[in-house]
Design a protein around this motif. Structure first.
Motif, PDB file in Angstrom:
ATOM      1  N   ALA A 101       0.841  -1.195   0.000  1.00 20.67           N
ATOM      2  CA  ALA A 101       0.000   0.000   0.000  1.00 20.67           C
ATOM      3  C   ALA A 101       0.876   1.245   0.000  1.00 20.67           C
ATOM      4  N   ASP A 102       1.951   1.186   0.773  1.00 18.07           N
ATOM      5  CA  ASP A 102       2.847   2.327   0.849  1.00 18.07           C
ATOM      6  C   ASP A 102       3.469   2.617  -0.522  1.00 18.07           C
ATOM      7  N   PHE A 160       0.220   3.457  -3.183  1.00 16.75           N
ATOM      8  CA  PHE A 160      -0.774   4.520  -2.972  1.00 16.75           C
ATOM      9  C   PHE A 160      -0.318   5.708  -2.129  1.00 16.75           C
ATOM     10  N   LEU A 161       0.496   5.464  -1.106  1.00 19.38           N
ATOM     11  CA  LEU A 161       0.775   6.560  -0.173  1.00 19.38           C
ATOM     12  C   LEU A 161       1.777   7.539  -0.764  1.00 19.38           C
ATOM     13  N   ARG A 162       1.447   8.822  -0.672  1.00 18.32           N
ATOM     14  CA  ARG A 162       2.281   9.858  -1.272  1.00 18.32           C
ATOM     15  C   ARG A 162       2.485  11.013  -0.296  1.00 18.32           C
ATOM     16  N   ASP A 163       3.600  11.753  -0.525  1.00 21.30           N
ATOM     17  CA  ASP A 163       3.861  12.902   0.352  1.00 21.30           C
ATOM     18  C   ASP A 163       2.878  14.042   0.080  1.00 21.30           C
TER      19      ASP A 163
END
Lengths: 94, 416
Positions: free
Chosen positions: A40-41, A44-47
């Motif tokens: 997921a990181d 999908f995960l963004r700054d």
């Protein structure tokens, strides 16, 4: 309208370009070893930073080459452009 | 706070409307609250209102960096509809539409709901099949929706260009008659007035600078007006969600983009519905003042500038003139941008976070306005009970780990 300095072609209007999201996200070297949270990181995960953001661009209607750009998302000021695979120039940090 | 009625109008007319009470107080923040809601837009204010009204929790503060409804609540194109594809989305947007239908009475505040219908156009066989699929899904979920032929589209919107010689001829459309528009400012003001009357403190011009936690549990926030302790904190800040999450030490699958809209000079009534086209990329309605309200897609790169690029407007106005040649000589009066928080599956995140006692409501992307009351209603339930309501349980943050995404790109896309 941004005036984007393509490292290969020089300054062109932003309608010739396409942004490809956050830069320097590496595909995991051993995907089978990842947990769901790590996937997921990566996926999908963004700054999504307000401030200087390192992002990928492609000169879609020009030389069609990808490059990196450091742009302040609060002001649209372009701080630097640099080639794929290169590290961000000094003074520009993620 | 007095009740707004014909009698209060007459009474206040007698002293030249100088004696109206303020619609809400502007208190200084207290040292501690049961719940602090960060973000005084429609969603945050609706959350505060339903928290007080439905759950009896009134020791609540709404903290707003700017002024009420000054963000995306006041920057959208005021369209309301519930014709979404998937069951989860249909349920939450339909709940919202139903709340909208009773909201003027509920809040004693005219939100100017106008159920003038929303018409989605199809310009290809594929578009048409997609619309038929969506209409079928809507009917299965009890949401009014129907397919129109090209002739029926022309009959419904006489000024539309139905020529088969267009570059993208209209092949039909789908219509939700209960959909329409509402006054966006009134949503924020009505919820603010209602929440304030129930005891909620609304604090404007107060920016959150930090989120405090101890051993993974929320303890309060730091603000430009000093620290505030809280048992629960709710983040409802749309475009700036990633920053607030960053303060709390976690990341979100959210990307923020500018979304522009613009209005034309006012003209006499000419368009009595909302027309949307995904394929030629524009949507338009006419406000009560007579201005055309025109929107389209997001700008192509991340940003927090609350403006946007001219070539995006050029594209949407080109599409507008293609659909409505009659508008080609209208002048545009105002243009603005809002910062929308988009998720990879074009669905929102409403629920718990990795921090105990910290909740988040974000990711509504380009279509949050229509969801305002429903979003507040389910989020209030979530805050009051510590667990999501069945309507927002599918919209948990952990769906990006589990893989249970709710892909609404088809129903959202431009016409969100």
């Amino acid at each position: 309208m941004l005036l984007i300095p393509c490292p290969y072609c020089g300054e062109r209007e932003d309608s010739e370009f396409h942004q490809g999201g956050e830069a320097h996200i590496e595909r995991p070297k051993d995907p089978d070893a990842l947990s769901d949270a790590e996937w997921a990181d990566y996926l999908f995960l963004r700054d999504n930073k307000k401030g200087v953001y390192l992002e990928r661009w492609v000169h879609r209607h020009g030389c069609r080459r990808w490059f990196n750009m450091a742009r302040d998302t609060a002001t649209n000021e372009i701080k630097a452009v640099y080639k794929m695979g290169a590290k961000p120039p000094k003074g520009v940090t993620k | 706070m007095g009740n707004y009625s014909i009698f209060s109008l007459i009474k206040n007319a007698l002293d030249y409307h100088e004696g109206w009470p303020k619609a809400w107080r502007s208190p200084e923040p207290q040292a501690e609250y049961d719940v602090v809601i960060v973000g005084g837009g429609g969603h945050g204010l609706a959350t505060a209102y339903y928290l007080a009204k439905e759950h009896g929790i009134t020791n609540v503060a709404v903290i707003e960096k700017g002024w009420l409804g000054g963000g995306n609540t006041g920057r959208n194109t005021t369209i309301i509809r519930s014709n979404y594809l998937w069951d989860e989305s249909a349920a939450i947007y339909e709940k919202s539409l139903q709340l909208y239908e009773g909201l003027s009475q509920e809040l004693n505040f005219n939100i100017m709901l106008s159920q003038r219908g929303v018409l989605n156009l199809a310009h290809s066989l594929h578009d048409m099949r997609e619309l038929q699929r969506r209409v079928s899904a809507n009917l299965m979920n009890g949401i009014d929706s129907e397919i129109l032929t090209t002739a029926q589209v022309k009959d419904f919107v006489p000024i539309i260009n139905d020529s088969p010689k267009s570059r993208y001829p209209i092949m039909g459309g789908s219509l939700q008659r209960r959909a329409g528009t509402a006054r966006h400012d009134a949503i924020a003001w009505g919820f603010a007035r209602g929440a304030d009357a129930l005891g909620v403190d609304i604090i404007q011009q107060c920016e959150v600078t930090g989120i405090k936690q101890s051993r993974g549990k929320i303890t309060g926030i730091d603000t430009t007006k000093g620290p505030i302790k809280a048992k629960k904190v709710a983040l409802v800040v749309s475009g700036h969600s990633s920053m607030l999450a960053g303060m709390a030490g976690f990341r979100l699958p959210v990307n923020s983009y500018p979304l522009q809209a613009l209005v034309s000079e006012p003209v006499k009534p000419v368009l009595d519905t909302v027309v949307m086209s995904n394929a030629v990329h524009v949507y338009v309605s006419q406000s009560d003042k007579g201005e055309l309200v025109i929107g389209a897609g997001i700008d192509g790169y991340h940003g927090y500038t609350q403006r946007g690029s001219l070539h995006v407007i050029e594209g949407q106005l080109g599409a507008l003139c293609e659909l409505f040649p009659i508008f080609s000589r209208l002048r545009m009066m105002r243009q603005w941008g809002g910062i929308v928080d988009t998720c990879p599956d074009a669905s929102p995140i409403v629920g718990k976070t990795p921090v105990d006692g910290l909740f988040i409501n974000c990711g509504w992307g380009t279509g949050g306005f229509k969801a305002t009351p429903g979003s507040g209603w389910v989020f209030a339930h979530t805050l009051a009970n510590g667990e999501p309501h069945p309507l927002n349980a599918p919209f948990a943050l952990d769906r990006f780990t589990s893989g249970l995404l709710i892909d609404e790109h088809g129903a959202a896309a431009v016409a969100h």
